[in-house]
Write a protein that holds these residues in place. Structure first.
Motif, PDB file in Angstrom:
ATOM      1  N   VAL A 177       0.664  -1.239   0.095  1.00 42.63           N
ATOM      2  CA  VAL A 177      -0.068  -0.135  -0.035  1.00 42.63           C
ATOM      3  C   VAL A 177       0.926   1.232   0.075  1.00 42.63           C
ATOM      4  CG1 VAL A 177      -1.787   1.487   1.241  1.00 42.63           C
ATOM      5  CG2 VAL A 177      -1.801  -1.144   1.247  1.00 42.63           C
ATOM      6  N   GLN A 178       0.802   2.114  -1.012  1.00 44.59           N
ATOM      7  CA  GLN A 178       1.369   3.255  -1.127  1.00 44.59           C
ATOM      8  C   GLN A 178       0.430   4.647  -1.277  1.00 44.59           C
ATOM      9  OE1 GLN A 178       4.692   3.497  -1.260  1.00 44.59           O
ATOM     10  NE2 GLN A 178       4.911   1.535  -1.210  1.00 44.59           N
ATOM     11  N   VAL A 179       0.873   5.606  -0.299  1.00 40.47           N
ATOM     12  CA  VAL A 179       0.001   6.885  -0.102  1.00 40.47           C
ATOM     13  C   VAL A 179       0.918   7.872  -0.410  1.00 40.47           C
ATOM     14  CG1 VAL A 179      -1.300   8.176   1.318  1.00 40.47           C
ATOM     15  CG2 VAL A 179      -1.440   5.636   1.641  1.00 40.47           C
ATOM     16  N   ALA A 180       0.470   8.850  -1.341  1.00 34.47           N
ATOM     17  CA  ALA A 180       1.111   9.842  -1.749  1.00 34.47           C
ATOM     18  C   ALA A 180       0.431  11.253  -1.617  1.00 34.47           C
ATOM     19  CB  ALA A 180       1.977   9.832  -3.128  1.00 34.47           C
ATOM     20  N   LEU A 181       0.886  12.304  -1.358  1.00 38.36           N
ATOM     21  CA  LEU A 181       0.128  13.572  -1.229  1.00 38.36           C
ATOM     22  C   LEU A 181       0.175  14.230  -2.520  1.00 38.36           C
ATOM     23  CD1 LEU A 181      -1.385  15.929   0.671  1.00 38.36           C
ATOM     24  CD2 LEU A 181       0.951  16.712   0.818  1.00 38.36           C
ATOM     25  N   VAL A 182      -0.761  14.465  -3.056  1.00 35.74           N
ATOM     26  CA  VAL A 182      -0.824  14.890  -4.488  1.00 35.74           C
ATOM     27  C   VAL A 182      -1.681  16.226  -4.629  1.00 35.74           C
ATOM     28  CG1 VAL A 182      -1.040  12.728  -5.565  1.00 35.74           C
ATOM     29  CG2 VAL A 182      -3.076  13.752  -5.140  1.00 35.74           C
ATOM     30  N   GLY A 183      -2.302  16.785  -3.553  1.00 36.15           N
ATOM     31  CA  GLY A 183      -2.829  18.139  -3.586  1.00 36.15           C
ATOM     32  C   GLY A 183      -2.803  18.705  -2.325  1.00 36.15           C
ATOM     33  N   THR A 184      -2.331  19.718  -1.728  1.00 34.20           N
ATOM     34  CA  THR A 184      -2.460  20.390  -0.372  1.00 34.20           C
ATOM     35  C   THR A 184      -3.332  21.245  -0.073  1.00 34.20           C
ATOM     36  OG1 THR A 184      -0.741  22.100  -1.106  1.00 34.20           O
ATOM     37  CG2 THR A 184       0.282  20.142  -0.125  1.00 34.20           C
ATOM     38  N   ARG A 185      -3.927  21.462   0.869  1.00 37.33           N
ATOM     39  CA  ARG A 185      -4.966  22.274   1.547  1.00 37.33           C
ATOM     40  C   ARG A 185      -4.353  23.566   1.413  1.00 37.33           C
ATOM     41  NH1 ARG A 185      -2.607  19.585   5.709  1.00 37.33           N
ATOM     42  NH2 ARG A 185      -1.756  20.753   7.182  1.00 37.33           N
ATOM     43  N   VAL A 186      -5.079  24.704   1.474  1.00 37.62           N
ATOM     44  CA  VAL A 186      -4.656  25.956   1.497  1.00 37.62           C
ATOM     45  C   VAL A 186      -4.294  26.176   2.983  1.00 37.62           C
ATOM     46  CG1 VAL A 186      -5.525  28.445   1.499  1.00 37.62           C
ATOM     47  CG2 VAL A 186      -6.529  26.825  -0.137  1.00 37.62           C
ATOM     48  N   ARG A 187      -2.824  26.497   2.991  1.00 42.66           N
ATOM     49  CA  ARG A 187      -2.115  26.543   4.068  1.00 42.66           C
ATOM     50  C   ARG A 187      -1.842  28.457   4.199  1.00 42.66           C
ATOM     51  NH1 ARG A 187       2.727  23.421   3.981  1.00 42.66           N
ATOM     52  NH2 ARG A 187       2.901  24.005   1.953  1.00 42.66           N
ATOM     53  N   ARG A 188      -2.489  28.880   5.464  1.00 42.39           N
ATOM     54  CA  ARG A 188      -2.494  30.073   5.647  1.00 42.39           C
ATOM     55  C   ARG A 188      -0.952  30.693   6.596  1.00 42.39           C
ATOM     56  NH1 ARG A 188      -4.898  32.610   1.753  1.00 42.39           N
ATOM     57  NH2 ARG A 188      -5.644  34.154   2.883  1.00 42.39           N
ATOM     58  N   ILE A 189      -0.539  31.764   6.120  1.00 41.04           N
ATOM     59  CA  ILE A 189       0.485  32.595   7.081  1.00 41.04           C
ATOM     60  C   ILE A 189       0.083  33.805   7.084  1.00 41.04           C
ATOM     61  CG2 ILE A 189       2.472  30.738   6.732  1.00 41.04           C
ATOM     62  CD1 ILE A 189       3.405  32.780   4.815  1.00 41.04           C
ATOM     63  N   TYR A 190       0.468  34.573   8.227  1.00 41.39           N
ATOM     64  CA  TYR A 190      -0.010  36.017   8.524  1.00 41.39           C
ATOM     65  C   TYR A 190       1.143  36.866   8.667  1.00 41.39           C
ATOM     66  CZ  TYR A 190      -4.120  32.590   9.404  1.00 41.39           C
ATOM     67  OH  TYR A 190      -4.965  31.514   9.229  1.00 41.39           O
ATOM     68  N   VAL A 191       0.766  38.036   8.279  1.00 40.25           N
ATOM     69  CA  VAL A 191       1.709  39.308   8.492  1.00 40.25           C
ATOM     70  C   VAL A 191       1.146  40.350   9.233  1.00 40.25           C
ATOM     71  CG1 VAL A 191       3.072  40.901   7.255  1.00 40.25           C
ATOM     72  CG2 VAL A 191       2.783  38.630   6.449  1.00 40.25           C
ATOM     73  N   ARG A 192       1.577  40.753  10.123  1.00 34.26           N
ATOM     74  CA  ARG A 192       0.854  41.735  11.143  1.00 34.26           C
ATOM     75  C   ARG A 192       1.998  42.660  11.588  1.00 34.26           C
ATOM     76  NH1 ARG A 192      -2.677  39.299   9.026  1.00 34.26           N
ATOM     77  NH2 ARG A 192      -4.369  38.485   9.718  1.00 34.26           N
ATOM     78  N   GLY A 193       1.577  43.959  12.145  1.00 32.03           N
ATOM     79  CA  GLY A 193       2.533  44.978  12.716  1.00 32.03           C
ATOM     80  C   GLY A 193       2.302  46.112  12.243  1.00 32.03           C
ATOM     81  N   ASN A 194       2.982  47.189  12.769  1.00 36.44           N
ATOM     82  CA  ASN A 194       2.851  48.623  12.389  1.00 36.44           C
ATOM     83  C   ASN A 194       3.829  49.160  11.425  1.00 36.44           C
ATOM     84  OD1 ASN A 194       5.188  49.058  13.515  1.00 36.44           O
ATOM     85  ND2 ASN A 194       3.846  49.958  15.579  1.00 36.44           N
ATOM     86  N   ALA A 195       4.587  48.138  10.830  1.00 38.63           N
ATOM     87  CA  ALA A 195       5.624  48.476   9.844  1.00 38.63           C
ATOM     88  C   ALA A 195       5.364  48.049   8.451  1.00 38.63           C
ATOM     89  CB  ALA A 195       6.999  47.948  10.349  1.00 38.63           C
ATOM     90  N   THR A 196       4.183  47.430   8.251  1.00 34.74           N
ATOM     91  CA  THR A 196       3.640  46.911   7.017  1.00 34.74           C
ATOM     92  C   THR A 196       2.048  46.901   7.041  1.00 34.74           C
ATOM     93  OG1 THR A 196       3.948  45.085   5.450  1.00 34.74           O
ATOM     94  CG2 THR A 196       3.954  44.316   7.851  1.00 34.74           C
ATOM     95  N   TRP A 197       1.520  46.564   6.026  1.00 30.99           N
ATOM     96  CA  TRP A 197       0.141  46.273   5.809  1.00 30.99           C
ATOM     97  C   TRP A 197      -0.116  44.914   6.077  1.00 30.99           C
ATOM     98  CZ3 TRP A 197      -2.865  50.192   5.005  1.00 30.99           C
ATOM     99  CH2 TRP A 197      -2.715  51.293   4.486  1.00 30.99           C
ATOM    100  N   GLY A 198      -1.000  44.517   7.045  1.00 30.19           N
ATOM    101  CA  GLY A 198      -1.403  43.352   7.431  1.00 30.19           C
ATOM    102  C   GLY A 198      -2.015  42.587   6.353  1.00 30.19           C
ATOM    103  N   ARG A 199      -1.621  41.027   6.159  1.00 28.84           N
ATOM    104  CA  ARG A 199      -1.912  40.545   5.102  1.00 28.84           C
ATOM    105  C   ARG A 199      -2.119  38.994   5.491  1.00 28.84           C
ATOM    106  NH1 ARG A 199       2.194  42.841   0.984  1.00 28.84           N
ATOM    107  NH2 ARG A 199       1.955  44.522   2.239  1.00 28.84           N
ATOM    108  N   ASP A 200      -3.059  38.070   4.747  1.00 26.68           N
ATOM    109  CA  ASP A 200      -2.943  36.902   4.858  1.00 26.68           C
ATOM    110  C   ASP A 200      -2.393  36.289   3.477  1.00 26.68           C
ATOM    111  OD1 ASP A 200      -4.029  37.473   7.254  1.00 26.68           O
ATOM    112  OD2 ASP A 200      -6.093  36.661   6.705  1.00 26.68           O
ATOM    113  N   LEU A 201      -1.411  35.214   3.649  1.00 21.58           N
ATOM    114  CA  LEU A 201      -0.806  34.526   2.306  1.00 21.58           C
ATOM    115  C   LEU A 201      -0.888  33.165   2.469  1.00 21.58           C
ATOM    116  CD1 LEU A 201       2.325  36.661   2.160  1.00 21.58           C
ATOM    117  CD2 LEU A 201       0.306  37.130   0.658  1.00 21.58           C
ATOM    118  N   ASP A 202      -1.016  32.733   1.194  1.00 20.69           N
ATOM    119  CA  ASP A 202      -1.068  31.079   0.960  1.00 20.69           C
ATOM    120  C   ASP A 202       0.483  30.458   1.163  1.00 20.69           C
ATOM    121  OD1 ASP A 202      -3.846  31.302   0.530  1.00 20.69           O
ATOM    122  OD2 ASP A 202      -3.611  31.156  -1.433  1.00 20.69           O
TER     123      ASP A 202
END
Length: 407
Positions: free
Chosen positions: A106-131
């Motif tokens: 039995v072989q299992v392989a990942l062929v598609g990833t979920r949307v993984r979010r990372i976040y940018v915050r703080g007063n030195a830049t615009w806050g945003r969410d990225l994949d």
């Protein structure tokens, strides 16, 4: 069992099984770390050698369990790696599915990833969410942000509940050396905070740059005064007796104050003296200096001249500070009187300023000390009472100057 009931049970069993996703035979596994853990919306390709009817691509549903043919019990896969899932499927097919499987079949392989979010915050830049993309490190994220101006002035932290502790990042060093150990791989849920230095409020009262100032949180008192262009040169304040008033609770205007006495002269002239850290809503009071001289007669400018604390003062400083002499000034007979220990003034001497400008003999340029009186008489032969009354503005001044300068 009637044929109708048998057909109903067959359809019910088929509905409990998750249909496979259409995946082309040439689909490639996603390049992720071997310890990548699956979650909702990840897509895996399951291959069972010699049992092709079990081969399929499946998306992890919201409950985190996969449903396969021959199995009535769902297989929970959330938080597992592909290798761990292959082991669980093998065990389930052997025990519940009654298949004979060898290791690795039995072989299992990942062929598609979920949307993984990372976040940018703080007063030195615009806050945003990225994949989050595979292989992203801190430098790749900074590139996506378009760079950071003045990275050495910004405090950057990487925060994630799955990390042991927040990471304080030296962005300037990371951008200079991409192989820097702090250029870590990003994880799902990472939050990058970028903050400019906070601003503190400093009040200055008295003989200095008065008013309310917003200052960099990293600056001490020496750095702040240097930024304002304040120095001991020609300072009119008493720099040896400065007071710093501080709120017992930073930023709370209603909290009690503490008072600290400072020698601002030593702080600004001696680098070995430790700088004074500042707190929000500090108040710096620089009192007026009591070291001054009185200037009278045919001189323009102030009648009360503060003595600078950074050097000795001579008659030439008084003459220069007076800006101009009137056309009636008798500069060949400037008189200087000094206050004695008994509280009385005595004539120190008469000095010919005109000759000093020719021969520069030091005896014509006496040192001026605190509380001295400097008087430039007039060349006019008018009634001295009238002249002195105009200067002093009263009969008391008339007799006072007469007694000192022998008029």
């Amino acid at each position: 069992m009637t044929p109708l009931l048998a057909a109903f049970l067959l359809l019910s069993a088929q509905e409990t099984q998750q249909p496979p996703l259409p995946v082309p035979p040439s689909v490639l596994a996603v390049n992720v770390p071997t310890d990548y853990k699956l979650d909702t919306d990840d897509v895996v390709q399951i291959e069972v050698d010699r049992h092709g009817y079990l081969n399929r691509a499946m998306r992890v549903p919201i409950d985190g369990a996969l449903r396969l043919p021959r199995l009535l019990t769902p297989i929970p896969v959330r938080g597992l790696t592909c290798a761990q899932i292959a082991t669980k499927i093998t065990d389930a097919l052997q025990k519940e599915g009654k298949l004979r499987l060898r290791e690795g079949q039995v072989q299992v392989a990942l062929v598609g990833t979920r949307v993984r979010r990372i976040y940018v915050r703080g007063n030195a830049t615009w806050g945003r969410d990225l994949d989050l993309r595979n292989g992203w490190r801190v430098t790749e994220l900074i590139t996506m942000l378009g760079g950071i101006p003045q990275p050495d002035r910004i405090t950057v932290r990487l925060i994630n509940p799955v990390r042991p502790a927040p990471l304080l990042l030296d962005i300037a060093a990371i951008l200079k050396t991409p192989d820097h150990p702090q250029n870590v791989a990003l994880l799902e849920g990472d939050t990058l905070t970028m903050d400019q230095p906070l601003r503190k409020r400093l009040f200055i009262k008295g003989e200095g740059p008065r008013g309310l100032h917003e200052i960099d949180e990293r600056f001490g008192l020496r750095a702040v005064l240097t930024q304002f262009g304040y120095s001991v040169v020609n300072a009119s304040g008493d720099l040896h007796h400065v007071v710093l008033k501080r709120k017992s609770i930073a930023g709370d205007v209603n909290s009690p104050e503490t008072i600290t006495k400072l020698d601002l002269y030593a702080l600004l002239t001696d680098e070995s003296v430790a700088d004074v850290p500042l707190q929000d809503l500090d108040t710096l009071e620089i009192p007026a200096s009591l070291e001054f001289v009185y200037v009278w007669g045919e001189l323009g400018g102030s009648r009360k001249y503060p003595l600078p604390q950074d050097r000795k003062t001579y008659l030439q400083d008084i003459m220069a500070n007076a800006s101009i002499t009137t056309g009636q000034a008798r500069i060949g007979a400037i008189k200087v009187a000094r206050l004695g220990a008994d509280g009385k003034y005595t004539l120190l001497g008469e000095f010919d300023w005109g000759k000093y400008l020719k021969d520069f003999k030091p005896e014509r340029n006496p040192e001026i000390k605190p509380q001295d009186l400097v008087y430039v008489p007039s060349v006019r032969h008018a009634d001295p009472n009238t002249v002195i009354n105009q200067i002093v503005g009263g009969v008391q001044g008339l007799f006072f100057l007469r007694s000192i300068f022998k008029l």
